[in-house]
Design a protein around this motif. Structure first.
Motif, short mmCIF file in Angstrom:
data_model
loop_
_atom_site.label_atom_id
_atom_site.label_comp_id
_atom_site.label_asym_id
_atom_site.label_seq_id
_atom_site.Cartn_x
_atom_site.Cartn_y
_atom_site.Cartn_z
N LEU A 63 41.52 38.78 16.51
CA LEU A 63 41.21 40.14 16.96
C LEU A 63 42.44 40.89 17.45
CD1 LEU A 63 37.92 39.37 18.94
CD2 LEU A 63 38.10 40.45 16.68
N GLN A 64 43.62 40.46 17.04
CA GLN A 64 44.85 41.04 17.56
C GLN A 64 45.02 42.51 17.19
OE1 GLN A 64 44.62 38.58 15.37
NE2 GLN A 64 46.00 38.89 13.63
N ASP A 65 44.36 42.96 16.13
CA ASP A 65 44.44 44.36 15.75
C ASP A 65 43.34 45.19 16.40
OD1 ASP A 65 46.61 43.86 14.06
OD2 ASP A 65 45.30 43.38 12.38
N VAL A 66 42.49 44.54 17.17
CA VAL A 66 41.33 45.20 17.77
C VAL A 66 41.46 45.31 19.28
CG1 VAL A 66 38.80 45.10 18.03
CG2 VAL A 66 39.87 44.32 15.89
N ILE A 67 41.88 44.23 19.93
CA ILE A 67 41.94 44.15 21.39
C ILE A 67 43.22 43.44 21.80
CG2 ILE A 67 39.43 44.16 21.68
CD1 ILE A 67 39.66 41.05 22.08
N GLY A 68 43.38 43.20 23.10
CA GLY A 68 44.47 42.37 23.60
C GLY A 68 45.62 43.13 24.21
N SER A 69 45.73 44.44 23.92
CA SER A 69 46.78 45.25 24.51
C SER A 69 46.26 46.66 24.69
CB SER A 69 48.04 45.26 23.63
OG SER A 69 47.77 45.89 22.39
N LEU A 70 46.90 47.40 25.59
CA LEU A 70 46.56 48.81 25.79
C LEU A 70 47.41 49.63 24.83
CD1 LEU A 70 46.33 48.89 29.70
CD2 LEU A 70 44.51 48.49 28.01
N THR A 71 46.95 49.65 23.60
CA THR A 71 47.66 50.32 22.51
C THR A 71 46.77 51.41 21.94
OG1 THR A 71 48.82 48.27 21.93
CG2 THR A 71 48.72 49.98 20.24
N PRO A 72 47.28 52.63 21.80
CA PRO A 72 46.47 53.68 21.18
C PRO A 72 45.89 53.25 19.85
CG PRO A 72 48.44 54.64 22.14
CD PRO A 72 48.60 53.14 22.24
N GLY A 73 44.61 53.49 19.68
CA GLY A 73 43.90 53.11 18.46
C GLY A 73 43.10 51.83 18.59
#
Length: 490
Positions: A366-376
């Protein structure tokens, strides 16, 4: 009133602006922002920065004196066992095996699975763990699996059901019509709010009967999570069999990974697998010394987990603290054994916060979905702030503050998928009274099934003479070296 309703200001999908936080973005391109803002619109993070303009209809949350971070990710938790929270506080791993695998695992009904999962899911989001993998090995009938799914869907968190059956042979149940019907019934479509994996272990039998379970996983396009490197249960022989048959790949998670040879670690690294480290469990139960110090040296991706609250705590603040302490302890012990002194800590607070967030997201794909406060990305956001606590100021080293100073009681606000599920230290839209009633019924039932004498003996085990039981996995005839446990004589 059993449920705190969602406040009107959060009820209509208005944008949410987190204002003036110490932002731990866990995104290398953004880093740490002092006095930072995060704007959430709908399910996603729209922007991260300083002095962001507030939309006219935004709800602004004052984060001054707090730390804003991504939701944490637990990659291995036996959620169904939460209904007996703390029952096994003085167990060894063998006593755990005896209780669940050999004696009492089959007494738990679907409603007991539901009760444990419901309570566990609630306490996860309450502690800022917005994503949890449910290593659900109490599902000895599909009805138990249905109950697990129903409970997870009832709580506004993000979950992965890792379907398992500790009382059945994985090469049989993964290919049974009943299990396939369960998958069709509950997972006709896949989304990032409730995923599915297969959970089973590899005993080391040279015949490798688990091959059919791995083939089922490939057929169903499902990742596998397996207990590996567990002293007395799963060791190098299982890794060798997986490697020789071509089943080691980036979609396999190796839970614990303590008691393995250098060759096994190299195979995990070469195949792109990840490890789930449950330090409180490994320190106390005896799977082996928490392996983060070895995993780091092989470049194996690490995530964190809490295992089961039938023994331990169920929050990742505890996991981060225990892991950092255990890793540093081992470094000191290794150095002192060589008459040397550690002068620099290799593992830093920042690293274990990363393991608890992006590390978990990567392990679950899920690294492209969650795990950081990244726009999008999806808005799984945790505000750690407690103006009533003397521990929450000053915040000088924010990563160190999360790991060594803060705790679950300091979780102020939690968003999952953009939805506010906790605010001002209070759960929203969650019926804790109903969950309590379910768990009380399970405790009452379990206590009656065991009887008072057995209930007491199981909860307060004596230190008796022991005999060897050659294999905790009752579904397998394999009796090999390295899979023995000790069982109390009656």
């Amino acid at each position: 009133m059993t449920t705190t309703p969602l406040p009107e200001r959060f009820a209509h999908g208005r944008p949410i602006l987190f204002r003036d936080a110490t932002v731990l973005s866990m995104d290398p391109a953004i880093g740490v922002l002092d006095g930072g803002d995060v704007l959430v619109r709908g399910e996603r993070i729209e922007s991260v920065g300083r002095e962001l303009p507030a939309p006219d209809d935004a709800e602004v949350i004052d984060c001054s004196g707090g730390i804003l971070m991504p939701g944490m990710v637990d990659t291995h938790r036996h959620m169904w066992q939460t209904a007996l929270r703390g029952f096994g506080a003085d167990w060894t791993l063998s006593q755990y095996f005896v209780f669940y695998y050999l004696n009492w695992g089959k007494i738990f009904r679907p409603e007991d699975i539901h009760a444990g999962n419901l309570l566990s899911a609630i306490e996860a989001v309450d502690a800022g763990v917005t994503t949890t993998l449910d290593w659900s090995h109490g599902l000895w009938t599909p009805e138990h699996g249905d109950a697990a799914v129903e409970a997870l869907r009832a709580v506004p968190g993000r979950f992965v059901l890792a379907y398992g059956n500790l009382l059945g042979a994985p090469w049989e149940w993964t290919n049974s019509p009943d299990f396939r019907a369960f998958v069709d019934r509950n997972f006709t479509s896949r989304d990032d709010m409730l995923g599915l994996q297969l959970a089973f272990d590899v005993t080391g039998d040279a015949a490798f009967p688990e091959k059919k379970a791995f083939e089922a996983a490939a057929e169903l396009d499902l990742p596998v999570t397996t207990h590996a490197g567990v002293w007395g249960a799963t060791g190098d022989s299982g890794i060798e069999l997986m490697w020789e048959h071509g089943f080691m790949n980036p979609r396999v998670t190796y839970v614990h990974s303590c008691c393995l040879s250098e060759d096994s670690y190299q195979r995990i690294a070469a195949s792109g697998g990840a490890a789930s480290v449950a330090t409180e469990s490994e320190q106390s139960a005896g799977q082996g010394y928490p392996p983060s110090w070895r995993l780091r040296r092989h470049g194996i991706p690490v995530s964190l987990s809490m295992d089961t609250s039938v023994w331990w705590s169920a929050d990742l603040f505890s996991a981060m603290r225990a892991t950092l302490s255990a890793d540093r302890s081992r470094e000191h012990l290794e150095a002192q054994a060589a008459n040397e002194t550690v002068v620099h800590n290799r593992l830093r607070a920042e690293h274990v916060v990363e393991w608890a967030t992006m590390g978990g997201a990567r392990t679950l794909g899920l690294q492209d979905v969650i795990g950081s406060l990244t726009p999008g990305k999806k808005a799984d956001v945790v505000l750690v702030k407690n103006d009533r606590s003397p521990v929450m100021f000053p915040i000088l080293h924010p990563y160190g503050h999360v790991v060594f100073q803060a705790g679950r009681g300091d979780v102020h606000t939690v968003l999952v998928n953009g939805r506010v599920v906790k605010h001002e230290h209070q759960l929203l839209g969650i019926d804790l009274t109903a969950a309590r009633a379910e768990v009380e019924r399970t405790v009452e039932f379990t206590r009656a099934e065991l009887g008072e004498d057995t209930w007491t003996e199981c909860m307060r085990p004596e230190i008796p003479e022991t005999e060897l039981i050659p294999n905790p996995y009752t579904y397998s005839e394999y009796r090999g070296e390295g899979v023995a446990v000790r069982r109390e004589r009656a």
